[in-house]
Design an enzyme around this catalytic site. Structure first.
Site, PDB file in Angstrom:
ATOM      1  N   CYS A 165       0.873  -1.159   0.000  1.00  0.00           N
ATOM      2  CA  CYS A 165       0.000   0.000   0.000  1.00  0.00           C
ATOM      3  C   CYS A 165       0.911   1.210   0.000  1.00  0.00           C
ATOM      4  CB  CYS A 165      -0.851   0.018   1.261  1.00  0.00           C
ATOM      5  SG  CYS A 165      -1.795  -1.487   1.480  1.00  0.00           S
ATOM      6  N   ARG A 168       1.189   1.658  -5.947  1.00  0.00           N
ATOM      7  CA  ARG A 168       1.428   0.652  -4.912  1.00  0.00           C
ATOM      8  C   ARG A 168       0.156  -0.097  -4.532  1.00  0.00           C
ATOM      9  NH1 ARG A 168       6.321   1.777  -2.397  1.00  0.00           N
ATOM     10  NH2 ARG A 168       5.742   0.449  -0.652  1.00  0.00           N
ATOM     11  N   TRP A 202      -3.852  -1.823  -1.296  1.00  0.00           N
ATOM     12  CA  TRP A 202      -3.932  -3.056  -2.077  1.00  0.00           C
ATOM     13  C   TRP A 202      -4.267  -4.126  -1.051  1.00  0.00           C
ATOM     14  CZ3 TRP A 202      -1.535  -7.906  -2.378  1.00  0.00           C
ATOM     15  CH2 TRP A 202      -1.761  -8.623  -3.555  1.00  0.00           C
ATOM     16  N   ASN A 257       1.294   0.186   5.908  1.00  0.00           N
ATOM     17  CA  ASN A 257       1.716  -0.545   4.717  1.00  0.00           C
ATOM     18  C   ASN A 257       2.453  -1.778   5.193  1.00  0.00           C
ATOM     19  OD1 ASN A 257       2.790  -1.409   2.241  1.00  0.00           O
ATOM     20  ND2 ASN A 257       4.581  -0.086   2.476  1.00  0.00           N
ATOM     21  N   GLY A 258       2.019  -2.964   4.746  1.00  0.00           N
ATOM     22  CA  GLY A 258       2.708  -4.197   5.145  1.00  0.00           C
ATOM     23  C   GLY A 258       1.722  -5.215   5.673  1.00  0.00           C
ATOM     24  N   GLU A 316       9.090 -11.886 -21.657  1.00  0.00           N
ATOM     25  CA  GLU A 316       8.754 -10.539 -21.219  1.00  0.00           C
ATOM     26  C   GLU A 316       7.584  -9.979 -22.042  1.00  0.00           C
ATOM     27  OE1 GLU A 316       8.960  -8.816 -18.806  1.00  0.00           O
ATOM     28  OE2 GLU A 316       8.705  -6.751 -19.408  1.00  0.00           O
ATOM     29  N   LYS A 330       4.016  -8.836 -20.446  1.00  0.00           N
ATOM     30  CA  LYS A 330       3.548  -7.461 -20.643  1.00  0.00           C
ATOM     31  C   LYS A 330       2.128  -7.466 -21.183  1.00  0.00           C
ATOM     32  CE  LYS A 330       5.544  -5.598 -19.075  1.00  0.00           C
ATOM     33  NZ  LYS A 330       6.620  -5.493 -18.160  1.00  0.00           N
ATOM     34  N   GLU A 379      -0.536  -8.881 -18.521  1.00  0.00           N
ATOM     35  CA  GLU A 379      -0.821  -8.098 -17.313  1.00  0.00           C
ATOM     36  C   GLU A 379      -1.665  -6.851 -17.586  1.00  0.00           C
ATOM     37  OE1 GLU A 379       3.598  -6.108 -16.616  1.00  0.00           O
ATOM     38  OE2 GLU A 379       2.279  -6.293 -14.896  1.00  0.00           O
ATOM     39  N   HIS A 403       6.449 -30.591 -28.561  1.00  0.00           N
ATOM     40  CA  HIS A 403       6.439 -31.557 -27.451  1.00  0.00           C
ATOM     41  C   HIS A 403       5.170 -31.417 -26.625  1.00  0.00           C
ATOM     42  CE1 HIS A 403      10.420 -32.861 -28.484  1.00  0.00           C
ATOM     43  NE2 HIS A 403      10.749 -31.581 -28.647  1.00  0.00           N
ATOM     44  N   LYS A 456       2.293  -2.126  -8.067  1.00  0.00           N
ATOM     45  CA  LYS A 456       3.654  -2.028  -8.605  1.00  0.00           C
ATOM     46  C   LYS A 456       4.684  -2.656  -7.667  1.00  0.00           C
ATOM     47  CE  LYS A 456       6.708   0.253 -11.383  1.00  0.00           C
ATOM     48  NZ  LYS A 456       6.705  -0.563 -12.596  1.00  0.00           N
TER      49      LYS A 456
HETATM   50  O1  M6R Z   1      10.261  -3.962  -8.058  1.00  0.00           O
HETATM   51  P1  M6R Z   1      10.665  -5.260  -8.671  1.00  0.00           P
HETATM   52  O2  M6R Z   1      11.461  -5.085  -9.918  1.00  0.00           O
HETATM   53  O3  M6R Z   1      11.346  -6.182  -7.705  1.00  0.00           O
HETATM   54  O4  M6R Z   1       9.309  -5.958  -9.088  1.00  0.00           O
HETATM   55  C1  M6R Z   1       9.287  -7.245  -9.638  1.00  0.00           C
HETATM   56  C2  M6R Z   1       7.981  -7.536 -10.327  1.00  0.00           C
HETATM   57  O5  M6R Z   1       6.916  -7.417  -9.433  1.00  0.00           O
HETATM   58  C3  M6R Z   1       7.736  -6.590 -11.510  1.00  0.00           C
HETATM   59  O6  M6R Z   1       8.801  -6.640 -12.413  1.00  0.00           O
HETATM   60  C4  M6R Z   1       6.439  -6.956 -12.240  1.00  0.00           C
HETATM   61  O7  M6R Z   1       6.542  -8.229 -12.812  1.00  0.00           O
HETATM   62  C5  M6R Z   1       6.123  -5.898 -13.292  1.00  0.00           C
HETATM   63  N1  M6R Z   1       5.000  -5.146 -12.855  1.00  0.00           N
HETATM   64  C6  M6R Z   1       5.769  -6.439 -14.611  1.00  0.00           C
HETATM   65  O8  M6R Z   1       5.550  -5.436 -15.537  1.00  0.00           O
END
Ligand code: M6R
Length: 607
Positions: free
Chosen positions: A2, A27, A75, A99-100, A480, A484, A487, A503, A602
């Site tokens: 959060c 966040r 969150w 937060n936590g 990747e 992308k 998500e 396979h 994030k």
């Molecule tokens: O802050 P971080 O790089 O450790 O975060 C890792 C993942 O949560 C982050 O890369 C996530 O997969 C991205 N939102 C994807 O776009």
């Protein structure tokens, strides 16, 4: 996961809190709330939904007016997103934002229930508010100390006590918290972008320290109330870098920022045409002689590690294992003092990556962090740190952070290869020169491909599922690209090593199913093209990402996306761009909230 903020100063506190929270919505964004001292009484406003829903609610019902308070964007972890579960939470005399996660909240809740306390919400946070209230004897520091001895977990807290109007208290354990100091005003926040429009000067709050914000200034003490002197830091971020700057979304703005982010990240680490990490305190000696290297990270950062694996193994000839942090930490990894563990993280606060780092240290391995968040927990805990200079990345879908992570992986691989005697000085200088030229190619790729990708994305928006395929570095890119897309577009997709299709997975191919094939590695082109033909023969709609000169026969591809041809090993830097753009425009065309995709946040600071 959060965002928390707090303010004490002459400005309209509600306005400051809302504005600061808007920079932390990345966040978490399923509910928001604030608590402000109005006429010496704590007044709370909170609402399920986005921050804008809270703003609307306050327009209708009135907003708290005052000059000191705390705020939260959530969150959900404990309890669904709802008005009642939104922060702030209160006991009779105490109100707080958190937060936590409080791990032992159930035991504490039972203890409080046994002592005639009743609860309104399902959150772990309310338990802390009630426990503070239970022990409160008029001395906030003493009470915070007592409570901190009883709660277990990760937390950053902003607290106000009803009988201390105008004062905000803050403390933390594991979860990040900074304290900003402006002229006659002070702030708390989970991250720098929240306060940067007001001040660039901030303190990093350490574990078990308490910040007391009063009369526009801040003082610090330990849990026993002993005064602490702290160093003031200055953020090097431009306030505009946390704004959209005329773009429709942060994601597209951040895609455009990639060339600059690479330059800012690699330039200080290149001397006389050779990689030189001494600016980060890393000598060639520190990079050689390892038995094996582990790269441990989550999500996109882990995909950057996949690129690192191919490049380090190819050039430096050291075995590299890429591991997902949440797997690594629980499977007794076979590492020792002869190994190097590289942790990659944009935020520097990802719970699993942080735990993987601690475990690696316990097992005696050398640790190196590649981190964007300055002064973050991971950066502070690792023995060696290479900061990426991407600036604030606000969109949940990571683009520029990935780009700078891979550019650091290249620099590292070049320096390791040279230090290990696997490439000559001349070869190293040539690779470094090519790396330095990538920002211009990336800029051109973005400009040239925007229209094409916007158009091709219209062919993806009705798909139920699609597949990304590639070999070697192109497989790393496929992973990747696939993440992308899924998500932010919410379309299911899989990334597959092209040679693995037959396979099992080729059975998924149906008429019209989009298959995005990444074919930037000329040495593997023939092989991948055969796999593309196999899916094409089974009805797939094929989109090929290849270099400008690749010879792709007309019947193999429905659409071809061409990127500039650069040194083959560096092709991921241009190859990823169309994959980012396809994901972006597919999400836009489906009407999704691109920067804040559903169910995500994030910074993943919980397990
Ligand atoms: O802050 P971080 O790089 O450790 O975060 C890792 C993942 O949560 C982050 O890369 C996530 O997969 C991205 N939102 C994807 O776009």
């Amino acid at each position: 996961m959060c965002g928390i903020v707090g303010y004490v100063g002459p400005r309209d506190c509600s306005e400051v809190l809302v504005s600061a929270l808007s920079k932390l919505e990345y966040r978490g964004y399923d509910s928001a709330g604030i608590a402000v001292f109005e006429d010496d009484k704590i007044k709370v406003a909170k609402s399920k939904g986005r921050l804008l829903d809270l703003v609307d609610k306050m327009k209708k019902e009135g907003r708290p007016c005052g000059h000191a308070g705390i705020g939260h964007t959530r969150w959900a972890t404990h309890g669904e997103p709802s008005d009642v579960n939104s922060h702030p939470h209160s006991g009779k005399r105490v109100t707080l934002v958190h937060n936590g996660i409080i791990e032992n909240y159930k035991e504490i809740k039972q203890f409080l229930i046994d002592n005639d306390r009743t609860f309104l919400s399902d959150t772990d946070t309310e338990v802390v508010a009630q426990l503070l209230d239970f022990y409160y004897d008029g001395n906030p520091i003493k009470t915070i100390h007592k409570v901190l001895r009883e709660v277990r977990g990760s937390f950053a807290l902003g607290i106000v006590f009803a009988d201390h109007p105008g004062t905000v208290y803050a403390t933390r354990c594991e979860s990040p918290l900074i304290v900003g100091q402006g002229l006659g005003e002070c702030f708390i926040a989970s991250d720098v972008p929240a306060i940067i429009q007001y001040t660039k000067d901030y303190y990093l709050l350490e574990h078990d320290e308490i910040a007391v914000l009063k009369n526009g200034t801040v003082s610090f003490c330990d849990l026993h109330g002993r005064h602490i002197e702290k160093d003031l830091k200055t953020a090097d971020w431009d306030p505009d870098s946390a704004e959209k700057g005329g773009y429709e979304h942060y994601m597209i703005k951040e895609i455009h920022e990639q060339p600059t982010s690479i330059k800012t990240t690699i330039s200080p680490r290149i001397e006389n045409g050779m990689p030189d990490l001494s600016e980060c305190g890393i000598t060639p000696q520190m990079l050689k002689g390892y038995r094996q290297i582990y790269i441990v990270a989550c999500g996109t950062a882990m995909h950057a590690g996949m690129v690192g694996k191919y490049v380090i193994e190819k050039l430096a000839r050291v075995p590299v294992i890429v591991d997902i942090a949440s797997e690594f930490r629980y499977r007794e990894p076979l590492i020792n003092e002869d190994d190097l563990v590289i942790i990659i993280s944009q935020s520097g606060e990802t719970a699993d990556s942080k735990a993987a780092l601690e475990l690696s240290k316990e097992l005696g391995a050398k640790t190196l962090a590649i981190v964007n968040g300055k002064g973050s927990s991971i950066a502070r805990a690792a023995e060696m740190v290479i900061y990426t200079h991407a600036g604030p990345e606000i969109a949940v879908a990571s683009t520029k952070a990935y780009m700078v992570q891979i550019s650091v992986m290249y620099l590292l691989a070049f320096e390791m290869a040279y230090a290990n005697g696997k490439i000559t000085e001349e070869e190293c200088a040539k690779l470094t020169k090519s790396l330095m030229s990538t920002p211009d190619y990336i800029e051109k790729t973005i400009e040239d491909l925007i229209d094409d990708c916007q158009y091709i994305s219209t062919k993806l928006i009705t798909a139920d599922s699609l597949m990304y395929i590639g070999r070697g570095l192109d497989y790393a890119l496929s992973m990747e690209g696939s993440l992308k897309l899924k998500e932010i577009s919410y379309i299911h997709s899989e990334a597959y090593a092209a040679g693995e299709l037959k396979h099992g997975t080729i059975s998924l191919i149906t008429d019209g199913m989009p298959v995005i094939a990444v074919v930037t590695q000329n040495t593997l082109m023939e092989k991948t093209v055969s796999n593309i033909k196999e899916v094409k023969a089974r009805g797939a709609m094929t989109i090929i990402v290849c270099d400008q000169y690749a010879n792709i026969e007309g019947d193999v591809a429905d659409y071809v996306i061409r990127v500039p041809q650069i040194d083959e090993i560096l092709m991921p830097m241009v190859g990823i761009v169309p994959l980012q753009l396809l994901a972006y425009y597919t999400s836009v065309n489906r009407g999704n909230d691109v920067d804040k995709p559903r169910n995500l946040a994030k910074s993943v600071t919980v397990e």
